[in-house]
Design a protein around this motif. Structure first.
Motif, PDB file in Angstrom:
ATOM      1  N   VAL A   2     -69.108 -92.314  79.950  1.00 40.59           N
ATOM      2  CA  VAL A   2     -69.835 -93.595  79.245  1.00 40.59           C
ATOM      3  C   VAL A   2     -69.413 -95.018  80.196  1.00 40.59           C
ATOM      4  CG1 VAL A   2     -69.598 -92.738  76.938  1.00 40.59           C
ATOM      5  CG2 VAL A   2     -67.454 -93.853  77.915  1.00 40.59           C
ATOM      6  N   GLN A   3     -70.089 -96.111  79.986  1.00 44.69           N
ATOM      7  CA  GLN A   3     -69.705 -97.163  80.618  1.00 44.69           C
ATOM      8  C   GLN A   3     -69.114 -98.233  79.666  1.00 44.69           C
ATOM      9  OE1 GLN A   3     -70.387 -97.495  83.998  1.00 44.69           O
ATOM     10  NE2 GLN A   3     -71.059 -95.267  83.659  1.00 44.69           N
ATOM     11  N   SER A  25     -71.648 -98.358  76.509  1.00 43.95           N
ATOM     12  CA  SER A  25     -73.098 -97.952  76.796  1.00 43.95           C
ATOM     13  C   SER A  25     -73.417 -97.262  75.484  1.00 43.95           C
ATOM     14  CB  SER A  25     -73.106 -97.120  77.982  1.00 43.95           C
ATOM     15  OG  SER A  25     -72.188 -95.995  77.771  1.00 43.95           O
ATOM     16  N   SER A  26     -74.880 -96.818  75.631  1.00 44.80           N
ATOM     17  CA  SER A  26     -75.635 -96.187  74.292  1.00 44.80           C
ATOM     18  C   SER A  26     -74.891 -94.982  73.952  1.00 44.80           C
ATOM     19  CB  SER A  26     -76.853 -95.869  74.552  1.00 44.80           C
ATOM     20  OG  SER A  26     -77.198 -95.277  75.642  1.00 44.80           O
ATOM     21  N   THR A  28     -71.754 -94.120  73.893  1.00 48.54           N
ATOM     22  CA  THR A  28     -70.297 -94.275  73.605  1.00 48.54           C
ATOM     23  C   THR A  28     -70.109 -93.568  72.072  1.00 48.54           C
ATOM     24  OG1 THR A  28     -70.307 -96.633  74.459  1.00 48.54           O
ATOM     25  CG2 THR A  28     -68.575 -95.889  73.051  1.00 48.54           C
ATOM     26  N   ASN A  76     -71.589-100.660  69.371  1.00 47.04           N
ATOM     27  CA  ASN A  76     -71.161 -99.788  70.377  1.00 47.04           C
ATOM     28  C   ASN A  76     -70.066-100.906  71.048  1.00 47.04           C
ATOM     29  OD1 ASN A  76     -72.531 -97.613  70.210  1.00 47.04           O
ATOM     30  ND2 ASN A  76     -73.992 -98.329  71.484  1.00 47.04           N
TER      31      ASN A  76
END
Length: 120
Positions: A2-3, A25-26, A28, A76
């Protein structure tokens, strides 16, 4: 992986407050436990707070009663509300996945670039 992107750090006087944010990020949602750790120059990494997928939280003794971790799953985003800040809270703060969900003994993964908190 994840970012994660941390923000909200800054310089405050002792006794002040800051609210850190961590945008994920999506994907997460795959992480069951998120948290914050900090690291000051010359010091070891210190877990600060963690929150599990069921909303249960844990804190380092050094921040109990002063810091509050929360999350907005729809956005998120992970937060760390820091009140009654002390000079010893000065550090770079990172959000990360943590497993197991133990603020002291957990392993931290996928952290972002961090956000600097300075209390003086």
């Amino acid at each position: 992986h994840v970012q994660l992107v941390e923000s909200g750090g800054g310089s405050v006087q002792p006794g002040g407050s800051l609210r850190l944010s961590c945008a994920g990020s999506s994907d997460t949602y795959r992480i069951t436990c998120m948290g914050w750790f900090r690291q000051a120059p010359g010091k070891e990494r210190e877990g600060v707070a963690a929150i599990d997928s069921d909303g249960s939280t844990s804190y380092a003794d050094s921040v109990k009663g002063r810091f509050t971790i929360s999350q907005d799953n729809a956005k998120n985003t992970l937060y760390l509300q820091m009140n009654s800040l002390k000079p010893e809270d000065t550090a770079m703060y990172y959000c990360a996945a943590v497993h197991p969900c133990l603020v002291v003994a957990g392993t931290w993964n996928d952290w972002g670039q961090g956000t600097q908190v300075t209390v003086s």
